[in-house]
Every structure is written in C-alpha cells, then in structure tokens.
Scaffold this active site. Sequence first.
Site, PDB file in Angstrom:
ATOM      1  CB  ALA A  78      -1.028   0.005   1.381  1.00  9.44           C
ATOM      2  CG  ASP A  79       2.533   5.145  -1.598  1.00 10.45           C
ATOM      3  OD1 ASP A  79       3.792   5.147  -0.843  1.00 10.45           O
ATOM      4  OD2 ASP A  79       2.151   6.197  -1.994  1.00 10.45           O
TER       5      ASP A  79
END
Length: 207
Positions: A78-79
């Site tokens: 995830a970012d």
Amino acid sequence: MLGRPKLVLASGSPRRLALLNQAGIEPDALRPADVDETPTKGELPRSCANRLARAKAEAALQSIQLDDDLRGAYLLAADTVVAVGRRILPKAELVDEASQCLRLLSGRNHRVYTAVCLVTPKGSFRQRLIETKVRFKRLSEEDIDGYVGSGEWRGKAGGYAVQGIAGSFVVKIVGSYTNIVGLPLYETVSLLGGEGFPIRFGWLNAS
C-alpha cells in the site's frame, strides 16, 4: 500458521500491521520494499499512490520468490499520499517540511489517497484506490510549534498522524478513517476475500 495460505505485508509500517491485526488478519512475514517515493514531475496524487503501491508490490514479490517458505503467498502492499488540490505533500522527515505541511493544511480541506495492491498466489495483480476528504481546523503558531515538537509527524504522509495528537486538528472526515491511518480496512479485507484469502481464519478466539 497452518491451515491457510500465507500472507506477506510489503510494509514496515506499525500502523498498517496494527490495522490488519484489528481485522483478525496476521501476516506471516513483513517484507518492507525499498522504493523511491519521490513523485515524478507533474504526477497527480492518484497516479502517484497507484504507481508506488504497485512498485512496492513488485519489489517485495522479487524478494519472496527467493524464499521457499513464502513463494506463492498472497502479497499486500500500500501507499498513502496526502494532497491539497494537485499538490502532493511530502512524507515529512525534516522540521521545516512538517511546519510547511501544517501551514498548508491549516483551515483547509485536503485529500488522502491510499492505493492497495494485492498479488495473488497465481501472480495476478489487483489494485484499489481509496480517497478520503479531511478538513483541519485553523492552526495557531502554538499548535504548529507544539505539534512539530512532538515528533509524531516524522515519516508521515502530509506531516501528521491522525491516530495521534493530530486527530484533535480534524474538523471533518468524509470517507474511510482507516484510509487516513494508512490502510483502508473495508476495501483491503474485501480485496483479500474476493481473491480467495480466508479472511475469517483468525477470528476464532480473537478476543
């Protein structure tokens, strides 16, 4: 953890790990991906979050393919990107960066984007982008100086941590709260479950 497929979290973030644990999901391994998170010139917030989540997943995938115990595991990356309009705020590491972020966020709406990228055991990539709108109160210089002095902001997208002191700056949230923390739980669990991961496996005796 016998009885279910393995899950690797491509992150060293204590917040993302805690959120997964909250949902009764415990990764078998952490493989933080070393990726340059600098936005490209003119890159839009949505595109940046999507690109970096995919890059983290690809980097971690190379790592686990060399590990006999983890090859074929589900891989989650995830970012999170914080933006005011089209302007992407840094993941603040310096005091000046944190102060600038807070002044920009003061009394305004901003958006938090988290891209979640899942790699299935068959090597397919599945990706979701979640957006949350956040409004901060008008921050005084005392608020800014005090918060910068706390150090809570260090390494956080937009220079703040909503689950900490900065939660008291938030006037309104439209959308997922856990998205702001760094991992939108509903969408992440739905993504895992939709790709065959037994999301309820760890619920037994979870209390």
